[in-house]
Write an enzyme that holds these catalytic residues in place. Structure first.
Site, PDB file in Angstrom:
ATOM      1  N   GLU A  78       0.833  -1.201   0.000  1.00  0.00           N
ATOM      2  CA  GLU A  78       0.000   0.000   0.000  1.00  0.00           C
ATOM      3  C   GLU A  78       0.868   1.253   0.000  1.00  0.00           C
ATOM      4  OE1 GLU A  78      -4.256   0.300   1.813  1.00  0.00           O
ATOM      5  OE2 GLU A  78      -2.893   1.129   3.320  1.00  0.00           O
ATOM      6  N   HIS A 126       6.546 -27.354   2.478  1.00  0.00           N
ATOM      7  CA  HIS A 126       5.749 -28.415   1.867  1.00  0.00           C
ATOM      8  C   HIS A 126       4.682 -27.829   0.940  1.00  0.00           C
ATOM      9  CE1 HIS A 126       7.464 -31.657   4.383  1.00  0.00           C
ATOM     10  NE2 HIS A 126       7.633 -30.668   5.251  1.00  0.00           N
ATOM     11  N   LYS A 132     -13.652   1.926  -3.701  1.00  0.00           N
ATOM     12  CA  LYS A 132     -14.700   2.360  -2.777  1.00  0.00           C
ATOM     13  C   LYS A 132     -15.762   3.172  -3.513  1.00  0.00           C
ATOM     14  CE  LYS A 132     -11.698   2.754   1.318  1.00  0.00           C
ATOM     15  NZ  LYS A 132     -11.160   3.719   2.313  1.00  0.00           N
TER      16      LYS A 132
END
Length: 554
Positions: A359, A390, A518
């Site tokens: 960000e 793994h 937004k």
């Protein structure tokens, strides 16, 4: 003029051009050979500070590499930039703000002026308010509507109001205070609230609504859901103030919600969300581990602040890590960076560093709005310890991408079980060693011969067992995770991100890209619920809206 008003073309600097030439000369550099030729390499490329030990010897560098990278830091005016940030100059140029999360960890008696006002008394006033509230809750003096003491605290917040506090309270779980459990509610997904509330009792639950503006959609929706749940469980409007407090700069909105003004903890516009765990946003941390430990966290970050400001660049931990990131991202073509904590309690550090780094430095324009001259922030990813071995470590070892990695590991476990921690530590070291050493064709063939395979099978199988090696990594070791050391660790990464932003000439403290989604989200929502009949701006979005409306029930 101050550096942030005169964004530079970093690629035109002499040090950058020298690094390009040096990169060509390092094309065939072998870490294997470097260690074999220099018994002092580990000592030369490692350092300690603030309770942390950094081994950066497993990198594609020599002393000339470090010297040239340090010259780059000097030529972009890094020292002036550091001074500008700590002194309260406006370095968040697009929003016209200073950047002073570091003020939150400065000791009593320090002075720091913002617009002619010393902000330190207010900082410590809020810290005292936190101390008082935490004391009342831990002592059982803060009681719910049924006069029972608070047993559960739910922090409602998202982004920086969630990731930093969650990281710290989980990382310091061995320091947790008895009697109060802390929980986090972030996502606007009803399932998250459903699962959380199923294990809570309204009469003994306190909600912290953490939103600087008190209008963050996800946070407000969750706060309203919590309020509805509280009332349905037997709580009353009259007693709401016992169960909801806020961390916000919008007092009026918090009061309108039903929170008493004395229970609203302030925020300042010179503290960004992803840097805010040191502020009242860290209230759930203090509730989890106690204010004494919270202050130790602040002290640890402050010691890193001092190191960052005073240590020469060639011995400066955040500066060195930042320069190595630039070296790989801009000269070796690395596009991502792995964070690999070998500690269960540090399992959330990757999520916090994703926001902190991506960000901050996910930018494509310089501070004056002109296009950047080079690549900027990498993708940050990773996960905890042996689990990754793994799963995705295969790509680190034999994939086609160069992916630098940070290994983070403590020497001492809080919960020793037989020889588990020795194996955990051994796995951490062996992974960084394997990335560096690799396995040659000759070694692969010899290994297969030792197992008794015939030459034809060896010829077929050996190429698959070759591991290139020469993959860079840093190893960060702490003796034991503690509030002070964790504070230093998080602050170190904050400063690393800032250093890289200075080199690239970008603003690490705004996030305009977040705002677009937004804004568009409001229109999409209105079309989904039918309050806006106009079609979406594109056919794909409208098609997905139609798909939802044709199938959703409820």
């Amino acid at each position: 003029m101050a550096y942030y008003r005169t964004p530079h073309d970093v690629t035109a600097l002499p040090a950058w051009q020298a690094l390009q030439q040096h990169r060509d000369a390092m094309q065939d550099f072998s870490m294997r050979e470097a260690f074999a030729a220099d018994s002092k390499r580990f000592d030369e490329f490692s350092l300690s500070c603030c309770g942390l030990f950094l081994d950066y010897s497993k990198n594609l560098i020599n002393e000339q590499s470090r010297d040239l990278l340090v010259q780059l830091a000097e030529q972009v005016g890094l020292q002036d930039a550091i001074k500008s940030m700590f002194s309260g100059e406006i370095i968040n140029a697009s929003e016209g703000r200073p950047v002073l999360h570091t003020a939150l960890r400065r000791p009593v008696g320090d002075k720091l002026s913002v617009n002619g006002v010393n902000v330190m008394p207010e900082v410590h006033k809020v810290l005292n308010q936190i101390t008082e509230l935490v004391g009342r809750i831990h002592d059982g003096l803060w009681r719910g509507y049924s006069e029972k003491p608070i047993t559960d605290v739910v922090n409602i917040g998202i982004g920086g109001s969630f990731l930093g506090p969650e990281l710290v309270s989980e990382a310091l779980l061995p320091y947790a205070q008895r009697g109060v459990r802390c929980h986090y509610l972030a996502n606007i997904d009803g399932s998250e609230f459903h699962e959380l509330s199923a294990n809570l009792r309204a009469e003994t639950t306190l909600f912290i609504v953490s939103s600087k503006s008190f209008n963050t959609l996800e946070t407000l929706k969750n706060a309203m859901a919590a309020r509805t749940w509280y009332l349905a469980q037997g709580g009353s409007e009259a007693e709401l103030y016992r169960h909801f407090i806020a961390v916000s700069s919008n007092k009026a909105a918090a009061v309108a919600f039903g929170i008493r003004e004395e229970n609203i903890f302030p925020m300042w516009d010179w503290v960004g969300g992803r840097y805010s765990l040191w502020s009242a946003i860290g209230l759930p941390i203090a509730l989890a581990i106690g204010t004494a430990n919270f202050k130790e966290l602040l002290s640890g970050a402050y010691t890193m602040d001092q190191h960052f400001q005073t240590a020469p660049f060639e011995k400066n931990m955040p500066v060195l890590l930042a320069l190595l990131g630039v070296w790989y991202g801009n000269f070796w073509g690395a596009r991502s960076h792995a964070i690999l904590p070998y500690d269960h309690y540090l399992r959330n550090i990757t999520k916090h560093l994703q926001q902190l780094d991506m960000e901050s430095n996910g930018k494509s324009v310089l501070t004056d709005g002109t296009p950047v001259k080079t690549d900027t922030g990498p993708v940050i990813w990773g996960g905890v310890g042996c689990n990754g071995q793994h799963a995705y470590h295969q790509l680190l070892h034999q994939g086609t991408q160069l992916i630098p990695a940070d290994f983070i590991v403590p020497v001492v476990s809080f919960n020793p079980v037989a020889d588990h921690h020795q194996w955990l530590y051994a796995n951490c070291l062996s992974q960084s060693q394997a990335l560096m050493l690799g396995k040659t064709r000759e070694e692969a063939e010899a290994e297969l011969r030792q197992k008794g395979l015939n030459e034809a099978d060896i010829e077929k199988l050996a190429p698959h067992k070759v591991i290139p090696g020469n993959r860079p990594s840093n190893t960060l070791v702490v003796e034991r995770i503690s509030p002070r050391r964790l504070g230093a660790l998080v602050a170190m990464y904050e400063h690393k991100v800032f250093v890289q932003s200075v080199i690239w000439g970008i603003n690490a403290f705004d996030q305009w890209g977040v705002e677009l989604g937004k804004e568009l989200g409001k229109g999409v929502y209105q079309r989904i619920v039918g309050s806006l009949e106009d079609s979406a701006e594109d056919g794909s979005t409208q098609g997905l809206i139609n798909y939802f409306r044709g199938r959703h029930r409820g």
